[in-house]
Design a protein around this motif. Sequence first.
Motif, PDB file in Angstrom:
ATOM      1  N   MET A 189       0.812  -1.229   0.000  1.00  0.00           N
ATOM      2  CA  MET A 189       0.000   0.000   0.000  1.00  0.00           C
ATOM      3  C   MET A 189       0.839   1.269   0.000  1.00  0.00           C
ATOM      4  SD  MET A 189      -3.225  -0.543   2.359  1.00  0.00           S
ATOM      5  CE  MET A 189      -4.825  -0.799   1.686  1.00  0.00           C
ATOM      6  N   THR A 190       1.850   1.324   0.887  1.00  0.00           N
ATOM      7  CA  THR A 190       2.640   2.553   1.006  1.00  0.00           C
ATOM      8  C   THR A 190       3.408   2.852  -0.288  1.00  0.00           C
ATOM      9  OG1 THR A 190       2.836   1.928   3.294  1.00  0.00           O
ATOM     10  CG2 THR A 190       4.176   3.802   2.585  1.00  0.00           C
ATOM     11  N   PRO A 191       4.209   1.900  -0.818  1.00  0.00           N
ATOM     12  CA  PRO A 191       4.922   2.238  -2.068  1.00  0.00           C
ATOM     13  C   PRO A 191       3.981   2.630  -3.203  1.00  0.00           C
ATOM     14  CG  PRO A 191       5.260  -0.074  -1.475  1.00  0.00           C
ATOM     15  CD  PRO A 191       4.591   0.572  -0.324  1.00  0.00           C
ATOM     16  N   LEU A 192       2.802   1.999  -3.245  1.00  0.00           N
ATOM     17  CA  LEU A 192       1.853   2.346  -4.318  1.00  0.00           C
ATOM     18  C   LEU A 192       1.359   3.789  -4.158  1.00  0.00           C
ATOM     19  CD1 LEU A 192      -0.220  -0.931  -4.737  1.00  0.00           C
ATOM     20  CD2 LEU A 192       1.126   0.223  -6.496  1.00  0.00           C
ATOM     21  N   ALA A 193       1.104   4.173  -2.899  1.00  0.00           N
ATOM     22  CA  ALA A 193       0.627   5.543  -2.656  1.00  0.00           C
ATOM     23  C   ALA A 193       1.722   6.538  -3.029  1.00  0.00           C
ATOM     24  CB  ALA A 193       0.234   5.701  -1.193  1.00  0.00           C
ATOM     25  N   VAL A 194       2.990   6.190  -2.719  1.00  0.00           N
ATOM     26  CA  VAL A 194       4.108   7.082  -3.055  1.00  0.00           C
ATOM     27  C   VAL A 194       4.240   7.214  -4.570  1.00  0.00           C
ATOM     28  CG1 VAL A 194       6.614   7.373  -2.906  1.00  0.00           C
ATOM     29  CG2 VAL A 194       5.342   6.529  -0.922  1.00  0.00           C
ATOM     30  N   LEU A 195       4.178   6.065  -5.265  1.00  0.00           N
ATOM     31  CA  LEU A 195       4.265   6.069  -6.735  1.00  0.00           C
ATOM     32  C   LEU A 195       3.182   6.948  -7.346  1.00  0.00           C
ATOM     33  CD1 LEU A 195       4.885   2.487  -8.158  1.00  0.00           C
ATOM     34  CD2 LEU A 195       5.873   4.627  -8.953  1.00  0.00           C
ATOM     35  N   LYS A 196       1.971   6.803  -6.806  1.00  0.00           N
ATOM     36  CA  LYS A 196       0.833   7.563  -7.327  1.00  0.00           C
ATOM     37  C   LYS A 196       1.095   9.066  -7.163  1.00  0.00           C
ATOM     38  CE  LYS A 196      -4.135   7.839  -7.196  1.00  0.00           C
ATOM     39  NZ  LYS A 196      -5.188   8.094  -6.268  1.00  0.00           N
ATOM     40  N   ALA A 197       1.584   9.435  -5.977  1.00  0.00           N
ATOM     41  CA  ALA A 197       1.843  10.855  -5.711  1.00  0.00           C
ATOM     42  C   ALA A 197       2.912  11.391  -6.671  1.00  0.00           C
ATOM     43  CB  ALA A 197       2.275  11.032  -4.260  1.00  0.00           C
ATOM     44  N   ILE A 198       3.966  10.585  -6.901  1.00  0.00           N
ATOM     45  CA  ILE A 198       5.047  11.026  -7.805  1.00  0.00           C
ATOM     46  C   ILE A 198       4.488  11.232  -9.218  1.00  0.00           C
ATOM     47  CG2 ILE A 198       7.194  10.305  -8.944  1.00  0.00           C
ATOM     48  CD1 ILE A 198       7.924   8.835  -6.320  1.00  0.00           C
ATOM     49  N   LEU A 199       3.708  10.274  -9.673  1.00  0.00           N
ATOM     50  CA  LEU A 199       3.170  10.360 -11.037  1.00  0.00           C
ATOM     51  C   LEU A 199       2.220  11.549 -11.179  1.00  0.00           C
ATOM     52  CD1 LEU A 199       2.616   6.561 -11.668  1.00  0.00           C
ATOM     53  CD2 LEU A 199       4.188   8.031 -12.918  1.00  0.00           C
TER      54      LEU A 199
ATOM     55  N   MET B 140      -2.579   4.694 -14.561  1.00  0.00           N
ATOM     56  CA  MET B 140      -3.665   3.722 -14.687  1.00  0.00           C
ATOM     57  C   MET B 140      -3.282   2.374 -14.071  1.00  0.00           C
ATOM     58  SD  MET B 140      -5.707   3.793 -18.250  1.00  0.00           S
ATOM     59  CE  MET B 140      -5.803   2.046 -18.540  1.00  0.00           C
ATOM     60  N   ARG B 141      -2.029   1.960 -14.367  1.00  0.00           N
ATOM     61  CA  ARG B 141      -1.547   0.675 -13.830  1.00  0.00           C
ATOM     62  C   ARG B 141      -1.442   0.725 -12.304  1.00  0.00           C
ATOM     63  NH1 ARG B 141      -3.307  -2.297 -17.389  1.00  0.00           N
ATOM     64  NH2 ARG B 141      -2.343  -2.205 -19.421  1.00  0.00           N
ATOM     65  N   VAL B 142      -0.967   1.865 -11.795  1.00  0.00           N
ATOM     66  CA  VAL B 142      -0.834   1.997 -10.336  1.00  0.00           C
ATOM     67  C   VAL B 142      -2.224   1.933  -9.697  1.00  0.00           C
ATOM     68  CG1 VAL B 142      -0.242   3.613  -8.471  1.00  0.00           C
ATOM     69  CG2 VAL B 142       1.349   3.245 -10.342  1.00  0.00           C
ATOM     70  N   GLU B 143      -3.196   2.604 -10.320  1.00  0.00           N
ATOM     71  CA  GLU B 143      -4.562   2.600  -9.794  1.00  0.00           C
ATOM     72  C   GLU B 143      -5.114   1.164  -9.790  1.00  0.00           C
ATOM     73  OE1 GLU B 143      -7.666   3.240  -7.931  1.00  0.00           O
ATOM     74  OE2 GLU B 143      -6.155   4.822  -8.032  1.00  0.00           O
ATOM     75  N   GLU B 144      -4.785   0.421 -10.880  1.00  0.00           N
ATOM     76  CA  GLU B 144      -5.240  -0.971 -10.982  1.00  0.00           C
ATOM     77  C   GLU B 144      -4.645  -1.830  -9.859  1.00  0.00           C
ATOM     78  OE1 GLU B 144      -5.159  -1.745 -15.257  1.00  0.00           O
ATOM     79  OE2 GLU B 144      -4.995  -3.856 -14.678  1.00  0.00           O
ATOM     80  N   MET B 145      -3.335  -1.611  -9.623  1.00  0.00           N
ATOM     81  CA  MET B 145      -2.687  -2.387  -8.556  1.00  0.00           C
ATOM     82  C   MET B 145      -3.251  -2.029  -7.190  1.00  0.00           C
ATOM     83  SD  MET B 145       1.283  -2.741  -9.487  1.00  0.00           S
ATOM     84  CE  MET B 145       1.754  -3.598  -8.013  1.00  0.00           C
ATOM     85  N   SER B 146      -3.521  -0.728  -6.978  1.00  0.00           N
ATOM     86  CA  SER B 146      -4.085  -0.312  -5.686  1.00  0.00           C
ATOM     87  C   SER B 146      -5.452  -0.957  -5.495  1.00  0.00           C
ATOM     88  CB  SER B 146      -4.248   1.204  -5.602  1.00  0.00           C
ATOM     89  OG  SER B 146      -3.058   1.830  -5.950  1.00  0.00           O
ATOM     90  N   GLN B 147      -6.228  -1.008  -6.569  1.00  0.00           N
ATOM     91  CA  GLN B 147      -7.550  -1.632  -6.486  1.00  0.00           C
ATOM     92  C   GLN B 147      -7.414  -3.115  -6.137  1.00  0.00           C
ATOM     93  OE1 GLN B 147     -10.556  -0.046  -6.590  1.00  0.00           O
ATOM     94  NE2 GLN B 147     -11.339  -2.042  -5.957  1.00  0.00           N
ATOM     95  N   MET B 148      -6.398  -3.753  -6.768  1.00  0.00           N
ATOM     96  CA  MET B 148      -6.200  -5.185  -6.498  1.00  0.00           C
ATOM     97  C   MET B 148      -5.856  -5.409  -5.020  1.00  0.00           C
ATOM     98  SD  MET B 148      -3.801  -7.990  -8.327  1.00  0.00           S
ATOM     99  CE  MET B 148      -4.649  -7.935  -9.863  1.00  0.00           C
ATOM    100  N   VAL B 149      -5.002  -4.545  -4.481  1.00  0.00           N
ATOM    101  CA  VAL B 149      -4.633  -4.655  -3.068  1.00  0.00           C
ATOM    102  C   VAL B 149      -5.873  -4.480  -2.187  1.00  0.00           C
ATOM    103  CG1 VAL B 149      -3.353  -3.494  -1.228  1.00  0.00           C
ATOM    104  CG2 VAL B 149      -2.239  -3.979  -3.398  1.00  0.00           C
ATOM    105  N   ARG B 150      -6.708  -3.470  -2.524  1.00  0.00           N
ATOM    106  CA  ARG B 150      -7.937  -3.253  -1.730  1.00  0.00           C
ATOM    107  C   ARG B 150      -8.860  -4.477  -1.833  1.00  0.00           C
ATOM    108  NH1 ARG B 150      -7.467   2.210  -3.707  1.00  0.00           N
ATOM    109  NH2 ARG B 150      -8.800   1.746  -5.491  1.00  0.00           N
ATOM    110  N   ASP B 151      -8.990  -5.018  -3.072  1.00  0.00           N
ATOM    111  CA  ASP B 151      -9.855  -6.187  -3.273  1.00  0.00           C
ATOM    112  C   ASP B 151      -9.341  -7.398  -2.503  1.00  0.00           C
ATOM    113  OD1 ASP B 151     -11.500  -4.743  -4.861  1.00  0.00           O
ATOM    114  OD2 ASP B 151     -10.918  -5.659  -6.763  1.00  0.00           O
ATOM    115  N   LEU B 152      -8.005  -7.596  -2.529  1.00  0.00           N
ATOM    116  CA  LEU B 152      -7.430  -8.748  -1.809  1.00  0.00           C
ATOM    117  C   LEU B 152      -7.701  -8.633  -0.310  1.00  0.00           C
ATOM    118  CD1 LEU B 152      -4.023  -9.267  -3.632  1.00  0.00           C
ATOM    119  CD2 LEU B 152      -5.877 -10.924  -3.458  1.00  0.00           C
TER     120      LEU B 152
END
Length: 329
Positions: A120-130, A151-163
């Motif tokens: 979750m944390t690295p994904l949030a950081v990546l999103k902020a950078i992008l 878009m890919r980062v958003e998809e991965m974040s969604q997958m993490v939330r779904d998991l």
Amino acid sequence: MSLLSEFLKQADEGYMVIDREGILSYANEFLIKMGLLRQEWQGRHFYEVIKNLNLISLVSEAINERTSKSGHVYFEDKELSAKVFYTEEGLLVRVSDITPIKRYERSKREFVVNVSHELMTPLAVLKAILETLQDEELSDHARTLVEKALMRVEEMSQMVRDLLTIAKLESGEEKLEKHPIRLRDLVEDIFVRFEEMAKAERIELINEVDQDATLYADPEKMVTMLKNLVDNAIKYNKRGGKVVIRHRLEDRWDVVEVCDTGIGISKEDLPFVFDRFYRVDRSRSKDIPGTGLGLSIVKHIVLSHGGRVDVESKEGEGTVFRVFLPHIM
Ligand code: ADP
């Protein structure tokens, strides 16, 4: 017959036979070794010799209600699965130790939860950078790449939330908070969330639910369920299409239908759409973002409410997802 008794003696499951007056006429070694049954069980009433209250009540219920029963029995640090088969002549009780399976499932779930939290944390950081990059002056090519990456980062974040959602649902640790829900208002709320997405494709969202339709369910779970179904109904629709939600009472079921006029699902794919990570792999749906977890979440939620969900679809014409929930007055 002696072969059968030898088998039962050595079985790594417990078996006992109880007559309709509650007297034990057979029990195998497993039950005594587990400590579930007293050594001197012959000819005794089950109340006197079974050493676990869960199991005693399961047997009592089967006798009183004259029906087969099954349930989980917690004994010392073990989790057992018990089935009481009711027959006119008496009861056959089978007890299996499911502690290792449950332990494995728990550690698998904990692993998924830990990995998801770590991501979750690295994904949030990546999103902020992008997103910061998006505000910079970029060449057209670079802008396209940043958008794709987002878009890919958003998809991965969604997958993490779904998991995480699936892990929580599977753990059974979350209790359902059931309340009466006005379905029409709930659908209206969901449609507001998807307004923009639908507008972009000129898709009409139609709420045909009657004002007085009431579900008795967990509101948060119903939102998650409908969000997933409506998201799909828009994502896999055609430009200018429709999404309609209806409700009706059928016997003792509240039936909620989410219908779309979209691309549909082939007969070959239909049986698998509720499986985890299953995505219909067709060139036309390749660019549609998704994790393949949404329908598996829907199924979990419906099952946890004692209901079921089915799907009917025609390729090129549209799809109907039908949720059946027990109607409680
Ligand atoms: P996803 O995140 O891929 O949408 P889901 O579990 O929600 O995952 O759905 C699984 C697959 O079922 C999707 O990839 C899609 O191919 C198909 N599907 C689901 N809903 C619809 C629908 N309303 N119309 C057409 N196909 C659908």
